[in-house]
Motif scaffolding. Sequence first.
Motif, PDB file in Angstrom:
ATOM      1  N   THR A  33       3.465 -19.974 -28.670  1.00 51.45           N
ATOM      2  CA  THR A  33       4.744 -20.241 -29.472  1.00 51.45           C
ATOM      3  C   THR A  33       5.302 -21.601 -29.292  1.00 51.45           C
ATOM      4  OG1 THR A  33       5.979 -19.095 -27.722  1.00 51.45           O
ATOM      5  CG2 THR A  33       5.104 -17.728 -29.294  1.00 51.45           C
ATOM      6  N   GLU A  34       5.025 -22.300 -28.231  1.00 46.59           N
ATOM      7  CA  GLU A  34       5.385 -23.596 -27.993  1.00 46.59           C
ATOM      8  C   GLU A  34       4.132 -24.768 -28.085  1.00 46.59           C
ATOM      9  OE1 GLU A  34       8.400 -24.776 -27.629  1.00 46.59           O
ATOM     10  OE2 GLU A  34       9.228 -22.732 -28.023  1.00 46.59           O
ATOM     11  N   GLY A  35       4.663 -25.542 -29.178  1.00 47.68           N
ATOM     12  CA  GLY A  35       3.518 -26.987 -29.171  1.00 47.68           C
ATOM     13  C   GLY A  35       4.308 -27.995 -28.819  1.00 47.68           C
ATOM     14  N   VAL A  36       3.625 -29.385 -29.207  1.00 47.12           N
ATOM     15  CA  VAL A  36       4.444 -30.449 -28.956  1.00 47.12           C
ATOM     16  C   VAL A  36       4.678 -31.068 -30.149  1.00 47.12           C
ATOM     17  CG1 VAL A  36       3.296 -30.730 -26.697  1.00 47.12           C
ATOM     18  CG2 VAL A  36       1.996 -31.568 -28.755  1.00 47.12           C
ATOM     19  N   ILE A  37       5.869 -31.765 -30.334  1.00 45.18           N
ATOM     20  CA  ILE A  37       6.092 -32.588 -31.378  1.00 45.18           C
ATOM     21  C   ILE A  37       5.822 -34.074 -30.943  1.00 45.18           C
ATOM     22  CG2 ILE A  37       8.083 -33.270 -32.989  1.00 45.18           C
ATOM     23  CD1 ILE A  37       9.221 -30.661 -32.194  1.00 45.18           C
ATOM     24  N   GLU A  38       4.694 -34.482 -31.609  1.00 43.92           N
ATOM     25  CA  GLU A  38       4.441 -35.937 -31.514  1.00 43.92           C
ATOM     26  C   GLU A  38       3.606 -36.558 -32.349  1.00 43.92           C
ATOM     27  OE1 GLU A  38       2.180 -35.755 -27.729  1.00 43.92           O
ATOM     28  OE2 GLU A  38       0.350 -35.244 -28.633  1.00 43.92           O
ATOM     29  N   PRO A  39       3.419 -37.697 -32.739  1.00 41.70           N
ATOM     30  CA  PRO A  39       2.709 -38.338 -33.564  1.00 41.70           C
ATOM     31  C   PRO A  39       1.069 -38.157 -33.391  1.00 41.70           C
ATOM     32  CG  PRO A  39       3.867 -40.035 -32.668  1.00 41.70           C
ATOM     33  CD  PRO A  39       4.295 -38.716 -31.956  1.00 41.70           C
ATOM     34  N   VAL A  40       0.494 -38.191 -34.231  1.00 40.19           N
ATOM     35  CA  VAL A  40      -1.033 -37.831 -34.433  1.00 40.19           C
ATOM     36  C   VAL A  40      -1.395 -39.330 -34.264  1.00 40.19           C
ATOM     37  CG1 VAL A  40      -2.982 -36.804 -35.453  1.00 40.19           C
ATOM     38  CG2 VAL A  40      -0.980 -35.732 -35.823  1.00 40.19           C
ATOM     39  N   PRO A  41      -2.489 -39.190 -32.979  1.00 36.70           N
ATOM     40  CA  PRO A  41      -3.121 -40.617 -32.892  1.00 36.70           C
ATOM     41  C   PRO A  41      -4.262 -40.853 -33.988  1.00 36.70           C
ATOM     42  CG  PRO A  41      -3.542 -39.230 -31.219  1.00 36.70           C
ATOM     43  CD  PRO A  41      -2.694 -38.315 -32.031  1.00 36.70           C
ATOM     44  N   VAL A  42      -4.137 -41.888 -34.585  1.00 35.88           N
ATOM     45  CA  VAL A  42      -5.094 -42.302 -35.407  1.00 35.88           C
ATOM     46  C   VAL A  42      -5.873 -43.528 -35.444  1.00 35.88           C
ATOM     47  CG1 VAL A  42      -5.423 -42.679 -38.099  1.00 35.88           C
ATOM     48  CG2 VAL A  42      -4.091 -40.797 -37.236  1.00 35.88           C
ATOM     49  N   ALA A  43      -6.938 -43.914 -35.598  1.00 39.38           N
ATOM     50  CA  ALA A  43      -7.798 -45.155 -35.475  1.00 39.38           C
ATOM     51  C   ALA A  43      -7.771 -45.466 -36.861  1.00 39.38           C
ATOM     52  CB  ALA A  43      -8.906 -44.908 -34.687  1.00 39.38           C
ATOM     53  N   ILE A  44      -7.389 -46.801 -37.226  1.00 43.11           N
ATOM     54  CA  ILE A  44      -7.693 -47.383 -38.357  1.00 43.11           C
ATOM     55  C   ILE A  44      -8.302 -48.662 -38.160  1.00 43.11           C
ATOM     56  CG2 ILE A  44      -6.736 -48.020 -40.473  1.00 43.11           C
ATOM     57  CD1 ILE A  44      -4.473 -46.128 -39.850  1.00 43.11           C
ATOM     58  N   PRO A  45      -9.586 -48.877 -37.904  1.00 41.52           N
ATOM     59  CA  PRO A  45     -10.187 -50.117 -37.926  1.00 41.52           C
ATOM     60  C   PRO A  45     -10.104 -51.027 -38.966  1.00 41.52           C
ATOM     61  CG  PRO A  45     -11.965 -48.249 -37.288  1.00 41.52           C
ATOM     62  CD  PRO A  45     -10.502 -47.810 -37.833  1.00 41.52           C
ATOM     63  N   SER A  46     -10.285 -52.094 -38.913  1.00 41.44           N
ATOM     64  CA  SER A  46      -9.881 -53.243 -40.115  1.00 41.44           C
ATOM     65  C   SER A  46     -10.981 -52.689 -40.989  1.00 41.44           C
ATOM     66  CB  SER A  46     -10.074 -54.513 -39.526  1.00 41.44           C
ATOM     67  OG  SER A  46      -9.099 -54.958 -38.885  1.00 41.44           O
ATOM     68  N   PHE A  47     -10.397 -52.673 -42.394  1.00 40.49           N
ATOM     69  CA  PHE A  47     -11.523 -52.272 -43.312  1.00 40.49           C
ATOM     70  C   PHE A  47     -12.721 -53.549 -43.407  1.00 40.49           C
ATOM     71  CE2 PHE A  47      -8.842 -49.209 -46.253  1.00 40.49           C
ATOM     72  CZ  PHE A  47      -8.636 -48.386 -45.123  1.00 40.49           C
ATOM     73  N   VAL A  48     -13.795 -53.055 -43.873  1.00 41.62           N
ATOM     74  CA  VAL A  48     -14.947 -54.202 -43.713  1.00 41.62           C
ATOM     75  C   VAL A  48     -14.792 -54.810 -45.003  1.00 41.62           C
ATOM     76  CG1 VAL A  48     -17.345 -54.462 -43.860  1.00 41.62           C
ATOM     77  CG2 VAL A  48     -16.201 -52.437 -42.506  1.00 41.62           C
ATOM     78  N   PRO A  49     -14.645 -56.255 -45.024  1.00 41.24           N
ATOM     79  CA  PRO A  49     -14.698 -57.219 -46.264  1.00 41.24           C
ATOM     80  C   PRO A  49     -16.104 -57.101 -46.673  1.00 41.24           C
ATOM     81  CG  PRO A  49     -14.344 -58.400 -44.048  1.00 41.24           C
ATOM     82  CD  PRO A  49     -14.446 -57.003 -43.733  1.00 41.24           C
ATOM     83  N   GLU A  50     -16.461 -56.640 -48.007  1.00 42.87           N
ATOM     84  CA  GLU A  50     -17.807 -56.648 -48.183  1.00 42.87           C
ATOM     85  C   GLU A  50     -18.360 -57.737 -49.194  1.00 42.87           C
ATOM     86  OE1 GLU A  50     -18.335 -52.834 -49.950  1.00 42.87           O
ATOM     87  OE2 GLU A  50     -19.023 -51.881 -48.032  1.00 42.87           O
ATOM     88  N   ASN A  51     -17.297 -58.569 -49.370  1.00 42.46           N
ATOM     89  CA  ASN A  51     -17.696 -59.860 -50.328  1.00 42.46           C
ATOM     90  C   ASN A  51     -16.650 -60.695 -49.964  1.00 42.46           C
ATOM     91  OD1 ASN A  51     -18.788 -61.067 -52.207  1.00 42.46           O
ATOM     92  ND2 ASN A  51     -17.603 -60.203 -54.045  1.00 42.46           N
ATOM     93  N   GLY A  52     -16.364 -60.839 -48.640  1.00 48.39           N
ATOM     94  CA  GLY A  52     -15.911 -62.102 -47.991  1.00 48.39           C
ATOM     95  C   GLY A  52     -14.359 -61.999 -48.237  1.00 48.39           C
ATOM     96  N   ALA A  53     -13.781 -60.842 -48.583  1.00 46.07           N
ATOM     97  CA  ALA A  53     -12.397 -60.682 -48.944  1.00 46.07           C
ATOM     98  C   ALA A  53     -11.774 -60.446 -47.438  1.00 46.07           C
ATOM     99  CB  ALA A  53     -12.051 -59.911 -50.098  1.00 46.07           C
ATOM    100  N   SER A  54     -11.705 -60.902 -46.544  1.00 48.17           N
ATOM    101  CA  SER A  54     -11.382 -60.536 -45.142  1.00 48.17           C
ATOM    102  C   SER A  54      -9.796 -60.504 -45.176  1.00 48.17           C
ATOM    103  CB  SER A  54     -11.885 -61.706 -44.174  1.00 48.17           C
ATOM    104  OG  SER A  54     -11.255 -62.881 -44.194  1.00 48.17           O
ATOM    105  N   ASP A  55      -9.191 -61.582 -45.885  1.00 45.03           N
ATOM    106  CA  ASP A  55      -7.650 -61.628 -45.584  1.00 45.03           C
ATOM    107  C   ASP A  55      -7.073 -60.369 -46.651  1.00 45.03           C
ATOM    108  OD1 ASP A  55      -7.818 -63.809 -44.531  1.00 45.03           O
ATOM    109  OD2 ASP A  55      -7.572 -65.079 -46.202  1.00 45.03           O
ATOM    110  N   MET A  56      -7.672 -60.107 -47.831  1.00 42.72           N
ATOM    111  CA  MET A  56      -7.284 -58.827 -48.571  1.00 42.72           C
ATOM    112  C   MET A  56      -7.443 -57.422 -47.642  1.00 42.72           C
ATOM    113  SD  MET A  56      -6.068 -57.916 -51.623  1.00 42.72           S
ATOM    114  CE  MET A  56      -6.488 -59.058 -52.698  1.00 42.72           C
TER     115      MET A  56
END
Lengths: 439, 403
Positions: A33-56
Amino acid sequence: MRRLISLCLGLVLAAALPMMAAAQDGPLRIDITEGVIEPVPVAIPSFVPENGASDMAAQITRVVGEDLTGTGLFRRIPQEAFISSISSFSSPIQYADWRAINAQALVTGAVTVEGSQVIVKFRLYDVFTGQELGEGMQFAGTTDGWRRMAHKVADQVYSRITGESGYFDSRVVFVSESGPKDQRAKRLAVMDYDGANVQYLTGSGSIVLAPRFSPSGDRVIYTSYETGSPRVHVLSVGDTQSRILPAQAGSMSFAPRFTPNGQGLLYSVNEGSNTDIYRMDMASGQTSQLTTGPAIDTAPSFSPDGSRIVFESDRSGSQQLYVMPAGGGEPTRISFGPGRYGTPVWSPRGDLIAFTKQNAGRFHIGVMRVDGSEERLLTASFLDESPTWAPNGRVIMFARETQGAQGASSLYTVDVSGRNLKRVTTPDGASDPSWGPLQ
Amino acid sequence: MHTGHYISGGGHLALLLWVLFGSVFSSEPDAVEVREVSVVSEEEFAALTERAQPPESTVDVTAPPVPEAEAGAPPPASAPDPEPAPQPDPEPVPEPEPETAPEPVPPTPEADAQQETQELAAPAPEAAPQIDAPEASDRPTPRPAPRISPEPVPEPEPQADTAPDVQEAVEPEPSPDAIEEADPQEAEAPEAASTEIVTEAEEPSRAPSASMRPQTRPNRPTPQPEPEPEAPSETQTAEAPEPEPEPTPEPEPAPEPEPEQSASETSEQLEDGIESALAEALGGGGTTDPEPDVPVGPPMTAGEKDALRLAVQSCWVVDVGSQAANVTVVVGMDMARDGTVVQESMRLVSSSGGEGAAVETAYQSARRAILRCQRGGYDLPPEKYDQWDELEISFDPSGMRIR
C-alpha cells in the motif's frame, strides 16, 4: 435437542473448514500500500545524426529531455553515466548496461536532414523487462518546426510510460503585458506550452482580456476594448484575422468560453447589478438565457461531455461555485469552504474542477471533484488567478502577480498533485493563459 | 444500503444449500456408525466384555502378561486358573499402554486397519472396567498382574513396592512381543509412569488424525521428488558435486515439515482431512493434486512476508496525480527457486478502481517494480519454496492518493 445441536455444529464446521482451508491454499499473497514518489530515471542518449545534422540532433534530444523532465515525473540520467553508447539507431540494445545505471526507460532516436526537411525517428525501450515499449515511429517536417517534432517524440514517450496522453505539442494563448502597472500595454500572444515561439496576435493599441482557445485550436475568442466598450472578438489563429460578434442586449461581460463542440459560446451579460449566463450559437446568433435571478452568475465553463456547466455565483451571499445542467436549470452548490471561489474550469478529464480561491488575504489555485469533494489548494500567493488545464488534464497553468507598484504578472504551471510548480519563461509579463489542444 | 446484508444472506443460503445437498454427509455416516457400536455395548456390558475382549486383539496384549504372571508369580497361580478370564477385564485398561508399542507402527500405512480396530475396542473396555471395579475388590490376587499402571494411580505407595517388580516384569514383556527395538522404549516408559499416562492420552487423540494422515503422507513423497529437480539447477554450476549435495538437501526438507506439522498443525490436518473428504465427495478432487504440495512447507513468517513487501514497495513508483493512482492491481507470478521472478509468468490477476489505459499503466508500474527490485533474486527462505513458488502481490495506491 442434542442431535439438533450436533447437526448445527456439523453444518458450521462443514462450512467453515473448507473456507479456512481454502484461505490457506493458493499463491502467497502480499499487499503493498506504500510506494515511492520519485521521478522515473530515463536514459536519452543523443539522437544519432544520420545525415550530418549533428546540431539538429542535439537540439531535438535536448528538447525531448526537457519536455520529459519538466513534468517532474522523469529524471534524465546524465550521459556521463552511460555504459553503452548508441551509435546506430538499429543497433541492438544491451539491456544489462542500462539496468546497471538503473535506467527504467531508454529513448533512442535518429535525425535526418534533407534540405529543409527533417525526419526524426525514435524507439522506446522498457529496460527492466527487456522489451521495446510500443513500436518505433518517425516524424517528418520542416527544419523550422523541429521543436514540434521533438515535442511529438516526447509526447509519445510520455504517453507510453504514463498511459496518459501528452501535452508537449500544444500552444497557449495569453495576454502579454509590458510597462508599469498604471500604463500597461496588453497584447494577445500565442506560444508553445514551454514559452518558446511567442507570436503576437494583436497590437498593443487596445486592452484585451480573457482569450480562450477553441476546442480545435484554430480560433481564439477574446474581449477587446478596441471600440471603447468591451466586445467579444473571434480570431483565426492561422491568419490572425478577427471579427466582432454581434452585440447583445446589455453589455457582454467577461469570460466567454467555447462550447465543447466549438460551435457555440457561453458568456455572461451584465444588466445593472444583475449578471446572468447566456449561450449563443455562433452560426445562427441565437441566444438563450441559462440563469435568472438578481445574483451575479458568471464565469461559466462546460464539462468536457457538454452535459453540465460550472459557474460562480453570489446567490448565497458569498461567491461560490455551482453546477447546473447544460440547458439551464436548478444549480447545485459544490463549494462550501471559507473564502470566495471563482473562475471555475472543468478538467478535460472531466474528473476535477480547477478554481481560484481568495481567503484570508491570499489567493490560491485549487481543484476539487465535480461534486465539490476532495478540495485541494495547489498554490498560495499574493495573487494567483486564471487557471487553465493542459489538454491531458494533468497540469494547470495560471497567472501569478507579484505585490507592489513594480509587481508583474507571469505564468506558472503546477502538477495537479500540487508538485512541480514551475514558472513559464516569457519575454514580457503574461496573464490570462488559455491552454490549447494537443496538435 | 442493505447490499451487504443481501450478499451475506445469499452467501449463507448458498452455503447451507451446498452443505445440505452437496452429499456432504456421505463421509459422516462413518462416524455415526462408530457411535452406534458404543450404544450397543451399553446394552450388554457383561456380554460386551466377553465380546469386546476377543476382537480387541487383546489376545496379543494379554498373552504376554499371562505367561509373565505365571513365570514371575507362581504362588498365586492356584487362583488364576478361573480368573484368567476376569483378568483381561482390568487388563484392557493397561491395554492403551501396550498400544504404545503399536503406535510406532502407525507411521507405516499398515496402521490404518490396526488403529481402526483399536479405536472401536478402546471405548468398550473403558466402560467395562468401571463396572468391574467393584468386582475387582474380590480380586486381590489378579491385581499384582496389572502391575503396570492402573494401580500406581490410585495407590502411590504400592507403586514403590511393586515398581521394581513391574520393571522387571515389563522388560521381559516387550521382548516376547515381537520387536526387540521396541523393548527399550517400553523400559523407558515405566520409569516415568505419569508421563506415560499423558502420552497415552495424547496418542489416542492422534489416532483419529493419524487415520487421515496416511492419505496425505503418500503425497509427501511428491515434495521429495521436487528437491530432485534442484539437481539439474545445481548441475549448471558443477557436475561433480551433484550427487553429494542432492542427498543432503533431500532428507533435510523432508523431516522438517513433518515434525512441524505434527506439532502445530494437527488441527489443520484434521481440517485438511475433512476438506479432502468433502472435496472427494463433491468430485472436486481433480485439482487438489497440486494443492497438497503447497502446505507441505512451513508457513512464511510475518517477518519474511514483510521483507518481501518492503523490497518490492521500495521500487514501486507511484504517480499520485495520474488516473492510474486510482487503480489497485493484483499481479501474479511464478517464482524460481533462486528468488527470481519467472518473467513470462507475470500476469494481471485483477484490478479495481479504473479501466483501460489506467489499469494497464498501473499494471506496468507494478510489473516494473517487481522486476526492478529483484536484482539477483528476492531474499526468500529456500526451504519454504513451496510456500512462495507462486506469488500474488496487490498494489493499492489508495493510501498515497491525494485527496
